[in-house]
Design an enzyme around this catalytic site. Structure first.
Site, PDB file in Angstrom:
ATOM      1  N   ARG A 120      -5.617  -8.679 -10.861  1.00 23.16           N
ATOM      2  CA  ARG A 120      -6.724  -8.275  -9.985  1.00 23.16           C
ATOM      3  C   ARG A 120      -6.397  -6.949  -9.321  1.00 23.16           C
ATOM      4  NH1 ARG A 120      -4.411  -7.296  -4.804  1.00 23.16           N
ATOM      5  NH2 ARG A 120      -3.512  -9.179  -3.916  1.00 23.16           N
ATOM      6  N   GLU A 228     -10.657 -10.434   1.366  1.00 25.14           N
ATOM      7  CA  GLU A 228      -9.840  -9.555   2.215  1.00 25.14           C
ATOM      8  C   GLU A 228     -10.182  -8.074   2.007  1.00 25.14           C
ATOM      9  OE1 GLU A 228      -5.621 -10.873   2.401  1.00 25.14           O
ATOM     10  OE2 GLU A 228      -5.211  -8.734   2.295  1.00 25.14           O
ATOM     11  N   ARG A 232     -12.601  -7.636  -5.092  1.00 27.21           N
ATOM     12  CA  ARG A 232     -11.387  -7.921  -5.868  1.00 27.21           C
ATOM     13  C   ARG A 232     -11.879  -8.104  -7.293  1.00 27.21           C
ATOM     14  NH1 ARG A 232      -6.703 -10.070  -2.731  1.00 27.21           N
ATOM     15  NH2 ARG A 232      -6.577  -8.539  -1.054  1.00 27.21           N
ATOM     16  N   CYS A 275      -5.077  -4.725   3.812  1.00 26.80           N
ATOM     17  CA  CYS A 275      -3.671  -5.002   4.092  1.00 26.80           C
ATOM     18  C   CYS A 275      -2.822  -3.918   3.437  1.00 26.80           C
ATOM     19  CB  CYS A 275      -3.281  -6.371   3.547  1.00 26.80           C
ATOM     20  SG  CYS A 275      -1.594  -6.809   3.991  1.00 26.80           S
ATOM     21  N   THR A 277      -0.043  -3.977   2.301  1.00 29.37           N
ATOM     22  CA  THR A 277       0.738  -4.447   1.147  1.00 29.37           C
ATOM     23  C   THR A 277       0.010  -4.192  -0.167  1.00 29.37           C
ATOM     24  OG1 THR A 277      -0.232  -6.655   1.263  1.00 29.37           O
ATOM     25  CG2 THR A 277       1.822  -6.326   2.460  1.00 29.37           C
ATOM     26  N   ARG A 284      -2.447  -6.976  -8.254  1.00 31.85           N
ATOM     27  CA  ARG A 284      -1.506  -8.092  -8.367  1.00 31.85           C
ATOM     28  C   ARG A 284      -1.736  -8.736  -9.716  1.00 31.85           C
ATOM     29  NH1 ARG A 284       0.235 -13.434  -7.155  1.00 31.85           N
ATOM     30  NH2 ARG A 284      -1.876 -14.269  -6.974  1.00 31.85           N
ATOM     31  N   ARG A 316       4.330 -17.492  -5.791  1.00 27.97           N
ATOM     32  CA  ARG A 316       3.340 -18.219  -5.001  1.00 27.97           C
ATOM     33  C   ARG A 316       3.160 -19.594  -5.638  1.00 27.97           C
ATOM     34  NH1 ARG A 316      -1.445 -13.793  -3.399  1.00 27.97           N
ATOM     35  NH2 ARG A 316      -0.017 -12.362  -2.362  1.00 27.97           N
ATOM     36  N   GLU A 321      -1.599 -17.956  -2.633  1.00 27.70           N
ATOM     37  CA  GLU A 321      -0.752 -17.717  -1.468  1.00 27.70           C
ATOM     38  C   GLU A 321      -0.770 -18.932  -0.532  1.00 27.70           C
ATOM     39  OE1 GLU A 321      -1.776 -14.004   0.359  1.00 27.70           O
ATOM     40  OE2 GLU A 321       0.292 -13.705   1.060  1.00 27.70           O
TER      41      GLU A 321
END
Ligand code: ADP
Ligand code: MG
Length: 363
Positions: A120, A228, A232, A275, A277, A284, A316, A321
């Site tokens: 993603r 988030e 995505r 985020c 990260t 990811r 994970r 997560e």
């Protein structure tokens, strides 16, 4: 709270929770130098790390320009997380040449020919605040823009499908049972309204308004709306060929991008995300692997996490997560790095890391 009280509180978080990168890199001089309005904005960015001291990052951007405006605070946190030294310039490179290297997991072991693969990327539109700062009206307006793009994507034979919304009253609305079914199938995101990190950051506000997912006919291309990040975009396939998985994402992403307003990007940080990260490739890429030996049948993730970490991989649980391992020690492994690595480096790292973990598993 006065600025002095805030500085003091963050100081005690720094002592008690050394992993909290917001507290570690909190810059009191910079904080004091800001006018009231900017200081308030920075407070909103770091609220999650203050109210959830156990956070790893402890900050979410609220607007894409926050990465510039608050760089004296955010840049050291970003460098720390992504392991980029203070003296190394950051300039995110992209590489989607998916045929240059062969990443077929079946060549490692025929048993890896049929694993569940997912990749993603996070994307946000430059024309809206990031999800933490969106109003309810903006969430709905954004969803309408996204669903308008999907209504055009439907005509693409490789990516045609349907848009499913959980916004009450949406023409695309699905019922609770259908939503649950999509979550169990790993296609749709979980209810965010109970997540303490996302709640403090405002990212889960107005749930479930402005939220939904696009899914292609073949169920292999999916787009989350309103999680988030604004979007995505992902591909999910059962098989072993990472090249196919990544190439499919690239083609779908390129088409979708032509149907949407511009994404938020910067030369340094690449794709701008809520985020820090997820900056950079915003990517990811994960495999669901059954590792019964490394997880003692899925009861203990300590060893697999430790082995994976030294290979640059994160582990994970089977439900994403903050979940536990699934049947037969089923875990989700993915390269940790997203900023300062290209898409193809991530693909190679996933392949190499999976090969090394599999060797340990089957030793
Ligand atoms: P992200 O934050 O990268 O979007 P999450 O950890 O929130 O991912 O997981 C989202 C969903 O995707 C979860 O249902 C998770 O189980 C699923 N998932 C992740 N990787 C895979 C994979 N390789 N195969 C199948 N499902 C996956
Ligand atoms: Mg997530």
């Amino acid at each position: 709270m006065t600025p002095d009280q805030i500085i003091e509180q963050i100081g005690s978080i720094r002592t008690a929770q050394p992993q909290n990168l917001m507290a570690r890199h909190f810059n009191a001089a910079f904080f004091r130098s800001l006018d009231d309005q900017k200081r308030q904005r920075l407070m909103e960015i770091i609220a999650s790390g203050m109210e959830n001291p156990d956070s790893q990052m402890g900050a979410y951007a609220m607007h894409s320009e926050d990465y510039d405006l608050f760089a004296p605070m955010l840049d050291p946190m970003i460098r720390d997380f992504h392991a980029i030294p203070a003296t190394t310039p950051i300039a995110q490179q992209h590489d989607w040449n998916t045929t240059a290297q062969d990443c077929d997991l079946g060549e490692i072991d025929p048993r890896l020919k049929e694993v569940s693969m997912r990749v993603r990327v996070a994307r946000n539109l430059a024309s809206f605040p990031l999800p933490g700062a969106m109003s309810k009206d903006q969430r709905i307006e954004f969803e309408n823009i996204a669903s308008g793009a999907f209504m055009k994507l439907i005509n693409d034979p490789a990516f045609g499908g349907q848009y499913l919304s959980i916004t009450p009253g949406s023409p695309h609305e699905i019922d609770a049972a259908e939503y649950d079914r999509r979550v169990s199938a790993h296609q749709m995101f979980k209810d965010m309204s109970g997540d303490p990190y996302l709640n403090v950051a405002g990212i889960s506000a107005d749930w479930p308004f402005g939220r939904g997912m696009y899914v292609s006919e073949a169920q292999d291309f999916l787009v989350w709306v309103g999680e988030e990040d604004h979007l995505r975009v992902m591909t999910m396939l059962r098989g072993g060929n990472l090249n196919t998985l990544f190439a499919h994402l690239h083609t779908g992403l390129e088409h979708l991008q032509t149907l949407l307003p511009a994404f938020a990007t910067s030369t340094a940080y690449g794709n701008l995300t809520s985020c820090p990260t997820n900056l950079g490739a915003g990517m990811r890429a994960s495999l669901h692997l059954q590792l019964p030996n490394l997880t003692e049948n899925g009861t203990d993730l300590t060893r697999v996490k430790q082995e994976a970490k030294s290979l640059g991989l994160a582990v994970r649980g089977a439900g994403g997560e903050h979940s536990g391992a699934g049947e037969g020690g089923l875990v989700d492994i993915s390269p940790s790095a997203r900023l300062g690595v290209t898409e193809m480096e991530i693909m190679q790292r996933l392949y190499d890391g999976a090969a090394a973990l599999w060797k340990l598993e089957t030793a």
